[in-house]
Design a protein around this motif. Structure first.
Motif, PDB file in Angstrom:
ATOM      1  N   ASN A  83      73.010  30.222  -7.392  1.00 58.42           N
ATOM      2  CA  ASN A  83      72.352  30.029  -9.063  1.00 58.42           C
ATOM      3  C   ASN A  83      71.086  30.563  -9.265  1.00 58.42           C
ATOM      4  O   ASN A  83      70.199  30.754  -8.361  1.00 58.42           O
ATOM      5  N   ALA A  84      71.082  31.314 -10.452  1.00 60.76           N
ATOM      6  CA  ALA A  84      69.976  32.272 -10.969  1.00 60.76           C
ATOM      7  C   ALA A  84      69.026  31.146 -10.939  1.00 60.76           C
ATOM      8  O   ALA A  84      68.781  30.147 -11.626  1.00 60.76           O
ATOM      9  N   GLU A  85      67.507  31.817 -10.346  1.00 63.04           N
ATOM     10  CA  GLU A  85      66.567  30.958 -10.176  1.00 63.04           C
ATOM     11  C   GLU A  85      65.319  31.468 -11.178  1.00 63.04           C
ATOM     12  O   GLU A  85      64.650  30.691 -11.989  1.00 63.04           O
ATOM     13  N   ASN A  86      65.006  32.754 -10.930  1.00 69.34           N
ATOM     14  CA  ASN A  86      64.029  33.414 -11.708  1.00 69.34           C
ATOM     15  C   ASN A  86      64.626  34.799 -11.901  1.00 69.34           C
ATOM     16  O   ASN A  86      65.372  35.354 -11.373  1.00 69.34           O
ATOM     17  N   ILE A  87      64.106  35.225 -13.186  1.00 66.94           N
ATOM     18  CA  ILE A  87      64.249  36.717 -13.600  1.00 66.94           C
ATOM     19  C   ILE A  87      63.164  37.279 -14.266  1.00 66.94           C
ATOM     20  O   ILE A  87      62.235  36.869 -14.642  1.00 66.94           O
ATOM     21  N   TYR A  88      62.951  38.637 -13.501  1.00 64.55           N
ATOM     22  CA  TYR A  88      61.723  39.194 -13.618  1.00 64.55           C
ATOM     23  C   TYR A  88      61.875  40.571 -14.403  1.00 64.55           C
ATOM     24  O   TYR A  88      63.015  41.181 -14.004  1.00 64.55           O
ATOM     25  N   LYS A  89      61.496  40.849 -15.346  1.00 68.58           N
ATOM     26  CA  LYS A  89      61.627  42.136 -16.314  1.00 68.58           C
ATOM     27  C   LYS A  89      60.568  43.171 -15.957  1.00 68.58           C
ATOM     28  O   LYS A  89      59.337  42.676 -15.852  1.00 68.58           O
ATOM     29  N   ASN A 111      67.730  33.496  -0.171  1.00 69.40           N
ATOM     30  CA  ASN A 111      67.902  33.996  -1.613  1.00 69.40           C
ATOM     31  C   ASN A 111      68.728  35.153  -1.600  1.00 69.40           C
ATOM     32  O   ASN A 111      68.812  35.886  -0.511  1.00 69.40           O
ATOM     33  N   LEU A 112      69.394  35.416  -2.767  1.00 64.39           N
ATOM     34  CA  LEU A 112      69.904  36.601  -3.042  1.00 64.39           C
ATOM     35  C   LEU A 112      69.170  37.383  -4.036  1.00 64.39           C
ATOM     36  O   LEU A 112      68.668  36.706  -4.969  1.00 64.39           O
ATOM     37  N   PHE A 167      72.540  44.292  -4.487  1.00 66.41           N
ATOM     38  CA  PHE A 167      72.343  43.050  -3.907  1.00 66.41           C
ATOM     39  C   PHE A 167      71.939  42.977  -2.410  1.00 66.41           C
ATOM     40  O   PHE A 167      72.211  43.758  -1.651  1.00 66.41           O
ATOM     41  N   GLU A 168      70.834  42.090  -2.314  1.00 68.43           N
ATOM     42  CA  GLU A 168      70.172  41.790  -1.205  1.00 68.43           C
ATOM     43  C   GLU A 168      70.288  40.463  -0.591  1.00 68.43           C
ATOM     44  O   GLU A 168      69.603  39.555  -1.306  1.00 68.43           O
ATOM     45  N   ILE A 169      70.498  40.289   0.712  1.00 65.85           N
ATOM     46  CA  ILE A 169      70.688  38.837   1.032  1.00 65.85           C
ATOM     47  C   ILE A 169      70.062  39.139   2.474  1.00 65.85           C
ATOM     48  O   ILE A 169      70.545  39.866   3.495  1.00 65.85           O
ATOM     49  N   ALA A 170      68.905  38.752   2.771  1.00 65.86           N
ATOM     50  CA  ALA A 170      68.243  39.166   3.879  1.00 65.86           C
ATOM     51  C   ALA A 170      67.736  37.577   4.689  1.00 65.86           C
ATOM     52  O   ALA A 170      67.350  36.840   4.246  1.00 65.86           O
ATOM     53  N   ALA A 171      67.883  37.655   5.999  1.00 67.10           N
ATOM     54  CA  ALA A 171      67.372  36.468   6.616  1.00 67.10           C
ATOM     55  C   ALA A 171      65.827  36.493   7.041  1.00 67.10           C
ATOM     56  O   ALA A 171      65.560  37.809   7.199  1.00 67.10           O
ATOM     57  N   PRO A 172      65.272  35.531   7.305  1.00 66.62           N
ATOM     58  CA  PRO A 172      63.661  35.821   7.417  1.00 66.62           C
ATOM     59  C   PRO A 172      63.565  35.978   8.943  1.00 66.62           C
ATOM     60  O   PRO A 172      62.264  35.822   9.600  1.00 66.62           O
ATOM     61  N   PHE A 173      64.413  36.397   9.857  1.00 68.82           N
ATOM     62  CA  PHE A 173      64.128  36.813  11.353  1.00 68.82           C
ATOM     63  C   PHE A 173      65.146  37.997  11.679  1.00 68.82           C
ATOM     64  O   PHE A 173      66.211  37.932  11.033  1.00 68.82           O
ATOM     65  N   TYR A 207      68.193  34.435  -6.911  1.00 69.73           N
ATOM     66  CA  TYR A 207      69.160  33.320  -6.815  1.00 69.73           C
ATOM     67  C   TYR A 207      69.064  32.494  -5.594  1.00 69.73           C
ATOM     68  O   TYR A 207      68.674  33.166  -4.613  1.00 69.73           O
ATOM     69  N   THR A 208      69.102  31.178  -5.654  1.00 72.16           N
ATOM     70  CA  THR A 208      69.194  30.491  -4.417  1.00 72.16           C
ATOM     71  C   THR A 208      70.604  30.408  -3.880  1.00 72.16           C
ATOM     72  O   THR A 208      71.433  30.547  -4.562  1.00 72.16           O
ATOM     73  N   ILE A 209      70.569  30.049  -2.629  1.00 69.85           N
ATOM     74  CA  ILE A 209      71.828  30.123  -1.732  1.00 69.85           C
ATOM     75  C   ILE A 209      72.087  28.820  -1.409  1.00 69.85           C
ATOM     76  O   ILE A 209      71.272  28.085  -0.763  1.00 69.85           O
ATOM     77  N   GLU A 210      73.205  27.953  -1.643  1.00 73.37           N
ATOM     78  CA  GLU A 210      73.673  26.709  -1.359  1.00 73.37           C
ATOM     79  C   GLU A 210      75.069  27.103  -0.238  1.00 73.37           C
ATOM     80  O   GLU A 210      75.779  27.562  -0.792  1.00 73.37           O
ATOM     81  N   TYR A 211      74.842  26.406   0.893  1.00 71.30           N
ATOM     82  CA  TYR A 211      76.038  26.753   1.883  1.00 71.30           C
ATOM     83  C   TYR A 211      76.905  25.508   1.895  1.00 71.30           C
ATOM     84  O   TYR A 211      76.472  24.362   2.036  1.00 71.30           O
ATOM     85  N   MET A 212      77.927  25.823   1.584  1.00 68.84           N
ATOM     86  CA  MET A 212      78.903  24.591   1.142  1.00 68.84           C
ATOM     87  C   MET A 212      79.972  24.236   2.383  1.00 68.84           C
ATOM     88  O   MET A 212      80.480  25.233   3.020  1.00 68.84           O
ATOM     89  N   ASP A 213      80.002  23.007   2.801  1.00 62.75           N
ATOM     90  CA  ASP A 213      80.863  22.657   3.340  1.00 62.75           C
ATOM     91  C   ASP A 213      81.031  23.377   5.090  1.00 62.75           C
ATOM     92  O   ASP A 213      81.796  23.449   5.157  1.00 62.75           O
ATOM     93  N   ASN A 214      79.545  23.564   5.311  1.00 64.60           N
ATOM     94  CA  ASN A 214      79.621  24.259   6.611  1.00 64.60           C
ATOM     95  C   ASN A 214      78.658  23.592   7.546  1.00 64.60           C
ATOM     96  O   ASN A 214      77.551  23.015   6.910  1.00 64.60           O
ATOM     97  N   THR A 215      78.761  24.003   8.847  1.00 65.27           N
ATOM     98  CA  THR A 215      77.793  23.345   9.791  1.00 65.27           C
ATOM     99  C   THR A 215      76.689  24.431  10.229  1.00 65.27           C
ATOM    100  O   THR A 215      77.229  25.646  10.533  1.00 65.27           O
ATOM    101  N   ASN A 216      75.456  24.109  10.029  1.00 68.82           N
ATOM    102  CA  ASN A 216      74.422  25.020  10.345  1.00 68.82           C
ATOM    103  C   ASN A 216      74.156  25.108  11.855  1.00 68.82           C
ATOM    104  O   ASN A 216      74.083  24.193  12.484  1.00 68.82           O
TER     105      ASN A 216
END
Length: 231
Positions: A190-196, A54-55, A66-72, A35-44
């Motif tokens: 939002n689901a972006e890719n599904i792998y079987k 991604n999720l 469920f896995e949400i990981a930052a690249p650092f 899944y792509t991740i979109e951050y809504m109405d927030n200041t980065n």
């Protein structure tokens, strides 16, 4: 040689990957969803390149991770459900810190306190996402019942009780487009890719080398970690 290698890689993805722009695979009982991740109405606070992009959801029968990981910074939040083994764990890692909370069956994973009072209303609307026929539900929250969030899910992926430990536990289907409120952060997935693909059973085993803490403690840690990314 590079061109030939590229063709081979493209062929592999054409066989095993199902983009949202392509036809979905049916009768999947194990695999991965990106899944792509979109951050809504927030200041980065930090550059977007360092924020989780991604999720990733790994599933097999009624087991799900469920896995949400930052690249650092070895930063990530992981929610694991393995009903057969009685595992309903949340893991949080940040740098050298590693915390875990073991929930009871039917308990919502920590970090979703901001979603308390959510109301879901299933509608007759339908859509197609990643080639899968999807149904719709509308979510509202106590702060503003006039603001409606569209939730899309499919019953065409064979994972059982995929939302059992989430605020969407009344939806019997795999979420394809949805929102999470984690602390003060509003995230749109939002689901972006599904792998079987075959997922090893080890993926759904309980992790070691984590310090077990209370639900309130790990929720506080989750909020503090998210505050590093979003204000």
């Amino acid at each position: 040689m590079r061109f030939r290698t590229g063709l081979i890689i493209a062929a592999i993805f054409a066989i095993t990957g199902y983009s949202c722009k392509e036809r979905g695979a049916k009768n999947i009982d194990q695999g991965e969803i990106y899944y792509t991740i979109e951050y809504m109405d927030n200041t980065n606070i930090i550059p977007k390149d360092y924020m989780p992009k991604n999720l990733v959801v790994y599933f097999k029968d009624d087991k799900i991770l469920f896995e949400i990981a930052a690249p650092f910074g070895n930063a990530g939040i992981y929610n694991l459900s393995n009903p057969k083994e009685g595992i309903y764990d949340t893991y949080l890692s940040l740098l050298t810190l590693k915390y875990a909370y073991a929930a009871e069956p039917g308990e919502i994973h920590p970090g979703f306190e901001a979603m308390k009072g959510m109301e879901l209303h299933k509608t007759s609307r339908t859509s197609v996402i990643c080639g899968f026929n999807c149904k719709n539900a509308e979510a509202t929250f106590p702060a503003d019942r006039n603001k409606v969030y569209d939730i899309w899910y499919t019953e065409e992926i064979g994972v059982k009780n995929s939302n059992a430990s989430t605020p969407f536990n009344s939806i019997d289907g795999v979420l394809m487009s949805f929102y999470f409120f984690l602390g003060s952060a509003e995230l749109h997935f939002n689901a972006e890719n599904i792998y079987k693909k075959e997922i090893p059973d080890k993926t759904f085993e309980r992790r070691d080398k984590y310090v077990h803490v209370s639900k309130d403690e790990i929720s506080s840690f989750i909020n503090k970690m998210l505050s590093l990314f979003i204000s």
